[in-house]
Design a protein around this motif. Sequence first.
Motif, PDB file in Angstrom:
ATOM      1  N   THR A   1     -32.863  36.028   1.485  1.00  0.00           N
ATOM      2  CA  THR A   1     -31.956  36.727   0.576  1.00  0.00           C
ATOM      3  C   THR A   1     -32.432  38.058  -0.110  1.00  0.00           C
TER       4      THR A   1
ATOM      5  N   GLN B   1     -26.342  29.901  -0.370  1.00  0.00           N
ATOM      6  CA  GLN B   1     -27.015  29.639   1.110  1.00  0.00           C
ATOM      7  C   GLN B   1     -26.015  28.662   1.801  1.00  0.00           C
TER       8      GLN B   1
ATOM      9  N   ILE C   1     -26.153  34.093  -5.212  1.00  0.00           N
ATOM     10  CA  ILE C   1     -26.262  33.670  -3.762  1.00  0.00           C
ATOM     11  C   ILE C   1     -26.025  32.248  -3.334  1.00  0.00           C
TER      12      ILE C   1
END
Length: 311
Positions: A154, A170, A168
């Motif tokens: 990231t 994943q 974010i």
Amino acid sequence: MKYRLPIAALSLIFVTGISCTYLKVRVLNADVLTTKLRAWFVQNPEDRPYPPVIGVTRYDRALVAGPLGDVLVPHAREVVYPLVSEPRMPFDALIQRLRHFPRAERHAKLFSVVHSYGFMTFHFMYEIVPKIAEGIALLRADPEVKLLVWKNDTTWIQTLFDLPAHRIVQYDHHTVYHADELFVPSPGHTGYMNPELVQAVLAHLPARVENDRPYVLYASRGSSSDRRVRNEHELIEALRHASPYPLVVFTDRETPTQIVALFRGAAAVVGFHGAGLVNAMFCAPGTPLIEMMFTFEPHWDFMQLALALGM
């Protein structure tokens, strides 16, 4: 697999611009080849191997799941494929498969850039990063939208787009991701780079500063598990003697910030076909890119990249 490179041919690269391979030296008229490819690439947009940019699309009460990152819209019985080349499956068959998934997550808003090869470094940089650039305006305008992406480093996303880690998500292909609002970018085509989206990535980079000490950058595959050059030390020494500028070796152990700076400042880039060369997307227009590849089954990914970026 390791290969031994014919060192005798290397000095010719800087003199004539020929193409060098591992198994033998194949001399091409680089000017003619580039002219033909550029003519096809620029003058025949309808023949380009990537779909057009249509913009980010929103779907209500949708989900993302499976190794292909398929998007399903249950209330519309619709399947949205991230890649135009993916195999198609009936909606009912995909729904039946999802019943066996062990986990599920629910989110208010997701922007999904997942596709089947996005966990690989080359495809992440070559295809996924441009897709993030397509939706970065949405991500910045609405802090509730989270980015759904394969479990890559990231740090790249944070470096290029300044997106904090908590935004974010994943991706795990054993999990079903439900979203009240799901956003997806234009469909892509694996192995092909859309120059419009690459330019959107480059817009986030600082302007290149003219280097008082120009250098040639060699992209090493020394840290890779395959396609390593057995006599790489000889290759590097030959390049040092052949290059008119000092040689800097890129090892792929650098941080994203260092990688961008290295390629941004290079007077020329040399390397064997592999994921390391995808960082040439950060080079300034006009930078020479010299790729060594196989004589069998050559791939033209980086030729396309060079033409798209005016290298």
